[in-house]
Design a protein around this motif. Structure first.
Motif, PDB file in Angstrom:
ATOM      1  N   VAL A 163       2.581  12.146  41.546  1.00 37.63           N
ATOM      2  CA  VAL A 163       3.294  11.265  41.444  1.00 37.63           C
ATOM      3  C   VAL A 163       4.899  11.193  42.065  1.00 37.63           C
ATOM      4  CG1 VAL A 163       4.830   9.532  39.874  1.00 37.63           C
ATOM      5  CG2 VAL A 163       2.299   9.932  39.422  1.00 37.63           C
ATOM      6  N   ILE A 207       5.335   2.667  42.566  1.00 38.17           N
ATOM      7  CA  ILE A 207       4.498   2.898  43.513  1.00 38.17           C
ATOM      8  C   ILE A 207       3.318   1.577  43.497  1.00 38.17           C
ATOM      9  CG2 ILE A 207       2.251   4.226  43.792  1.00 38.17           C
ATOM     10  CD1 ILE A 207       3.464   6.574  42.555  1.00 38.17           C
ATOM     11  N   ASP A 209       7.779   4.893  37.224  1.00 36.69           N
ATOM     12  CA  ASP A 209       7.326   5.348  38.638  1.00 36.69           C
ATOM     13  C   ASP A 209       6.072   4.809  39.036  1.00 36.69           C
ATOM     14  OD1 ASP A 209       9.722   6.851  38.472  1.00 36.69           O
ATOM     15  OD2 ASP A 209       8.760   8.626  37.876  1.00 36.69           O
ATOM     16  N   LEU A 210       4.980   4.737  38.193  1.00 40.30           N
ATOM     17  CA  LEU A 210       3.728   4.156  38.532  1.00 40.30           C
ATOM     18  C   LEU A 210       4.078   2.767  38.885  1.00 40.30           C
ATOM     19  CD1 LEU A 210       1.635   5.851  35.808  1.00 40.30           C
ATOM     20  CD2 LEU A 210       2.013   6.638  38.271  1.00 40.30           C
ATOM     21  N   PRO A 262       3.547  11.098  33.947  1.00 38.93           N
ATOM     22  CA  PRO A 262       4.162  10.363  34.703  1.00 38.93           C
ATOM     23  C   PRO A 262       4.956   9.230  33.978  1.00 38.93           C
ATOM     24  CG  PRO A 262       1.984   9.762  35.203  1.00 38.93           C
ATOM     25  CD  PRO A 262       2.014  10.803  34.291  1.00 38.93           C
TER      26      PRO A 262
END
Length: 470
Positions: free
Chosen positions: A453, A397, A393-394, A389
């Motif tokens: 993800v 989140i 993006d993490l 991922p």
């Protein structure tokens, strides 16, 4: 001229033809040739090597075959390499196996690699990697550890990675760091990443810096980022740029971001533009914002649009880059695009990205600890070549969860509270919360897959839209 092979006496080599090569002019070579022809395996091996160095591969092969037939292990190994390079894998396997059975670790490693890579023979490969590892091959121990990982044998993986690492294999030391981190053992991760870093592994130094920053040790993190920076690691350069910017040292930040950007770091291109702009170098800022925008960075496109309009009155260019950013959900770019279109007499209602709003782009910078956790999680997920991922993006989140739970009453159940406030199903909110916990506290849950993800990003963006969080 007398040819080797025209002589009548060659009884010491039954079943092997005498290579037909010209008689050498060098007396030492002539003696070696005579000794080899009489049946001396060591001389035949040396003669094969001599012809190999001269580029006479056919003669080299024939002399090695004669030597290997008489039990010379190095010749059998060389023949394995010869056949491997010439694409005759079955013959390579036969010769490597002949040498491997005598305890030659290099031959056993080559044999195992061929069995695994050409035929997918995992049991056979594991057998020969074990033989080679027991005989001292650190490369075989590393490959064996990876096979153990694939088989779910964590104990075996750690055993062989440790064997390889202590013998100097920095890859295995780095892998032990990842295994420790994934299990929630920060001390184990720190030990092995430091071992590899001090051995010259820039990636391990970078990962150790991330671990230290994630646990609040900014000073220790900087030490290892600098170690990786000296080896031209772009990720470490980017992190050092962030530290310098936090300390208001904009010139150092610019130098670090530009170093990282030249190394291919995506976010560094935008940040190089930001620091250049702050230092008044608008030409360089436009260059880096342009590089970021070309790499599909909405924030970079937004800044480039602002610069084109403000500095060059380039309304057409501004519309183009604001449109690019707005199509990715960049709220401020959409506002600028709407204003600019009205100024030039065009209807904003004709713009698809303004009519049908895309998922909101997350442009809040993550705090250093969160960003470090996100990057470590991505690196851990993708270290074996799996689809990793994107750390950004993490971080989105993680940042979304923090944003939507801000203002939650003390003692309230976060999942129930967010589900009620947003109208989103509690299972979707709970999934987002559980993955967040796994990212922040390694070892408490599995790492999210790239597909997972992607799904969670949809949940996060839906939550932000429902709760009007930007």
């Amino acid at each position: 001229m007398t040819l080797v092979g025209a002589t009548e006496a060659a009884p010491a080599w039954p079943g092997f033809p005498v290579p037909r090569v010209p008689e050498p002019g060098d007396p030492a070579e002539a003696r070696l040739l005579a000794t080899a022809t009489e049946g001396d395996a060591g001389a035949a091996h040396l003669l094969g090597r001599l012809y190999a160095e001269r580029g006479d591969r056919a003669a080299a092969r024939q002399w090695w075959e004669r030597a290997a037939g008489a039990g010379h292990v190095d010749s059998a190994y060389n023949l394995g390499v010869w056949h491997e390079r010439h694409g005759t894998s079955e013959e390579a396997v036969a010769w490597f196996e002949r040498a491997a059975r005598t305890g030659d670790a290099d031959a056993a490693t080559h044999l195992a690699t061929l069995l695994l890579d050409r035929w997918g023979d995992v049991p056979g490969a594991r057998h020969w990697f074990e033989r080679a590892a027991e005989d001292g091959s650190r490369h075989a121990a590393h490959r064996l550890a990876l096979l153990c990982e694939d088989a779910g044998d964590g104990t075996g993986a750690r055993r062989w990675h440790r064997r390889a690492a202590l013998d100097g294999d920095l890859r295995s030391a780095g892998d032990l760091g990842f295994l420790g981190y994934a299990a929630g053992d920060a001390e184990e991760a720190r030990h092995w990443w430091e071992y590899a870093a001090r051995g010259g592994d820039a990636a391990a130094a970078h990962h150790l810096g991330l671990l230290l920053e994630a646990t609040g040790d900014a000073e220790g993190a900087e030490t290892f980022y600098r170690l990786a920076f000296r080896a031209e690691h772009p990720g470490a350069a980017y992190r050092l740029g962030g530290m310098a910017l936090a300390g208001q040292d904009v010139r150092t930040a610019r130098a670090c971001f530009e170093r990282a950007a030249r190394g291919g770091h995506r976010e560094a291109r935008r940040m190089a533009g930001v620091t250049c702009l702050e230092l008044g170098d608008r030409l360089a800022a436009a260059h880096w914002f342009g590089r970021a925008a070309e790499a599909d960075d909405p924030e970079g496109a937004y800044h480039l649009g602002l610069l084109l309009v403000a500095e060059h009155n380039d309304l057409k260019g501004g519309v183009h880059w604001f449109r690019q950013a707005a199509a990715r959900g960049h709220y401020r770019a959409a506002m600028e695009l709407r204003t600019l279109l009205s100024l030039i007499g065009r209807s904003p209602d004709a713009e698809p990205c303004l009519l049908d709003s895309p998922p909101p782009y997350w442009d809040r910078p993550a705090d250093p600890e969160t960003a470090a956790r996100a990057e470590l999680a991505a690196a851990t997920s993708g270290r074996r070549g799996d689809a990793a991922p994107d750390p950004a993006d993490l971080a989105e989140i993680l940042g979304t969860w923090d944003a939507v739970t801000r203002g939650m009453p003390e003692g309230a159940d976060a999942v129930a509270w967010v589900a009620e406030a947003s109208g989103l199903h509690a299972s979707a909110v709970g999934h987002l919360g559980s993955v967040r916990a796994a990212l922040l506290t390694p070892g408490t849950g599995p790492w999210p897959t790239a597909a997972e993800v992607e799904h969670l990003l949809g949940t996060a963006r839906d939550l932000r839209r429902r709760l009007d969080v930007r």
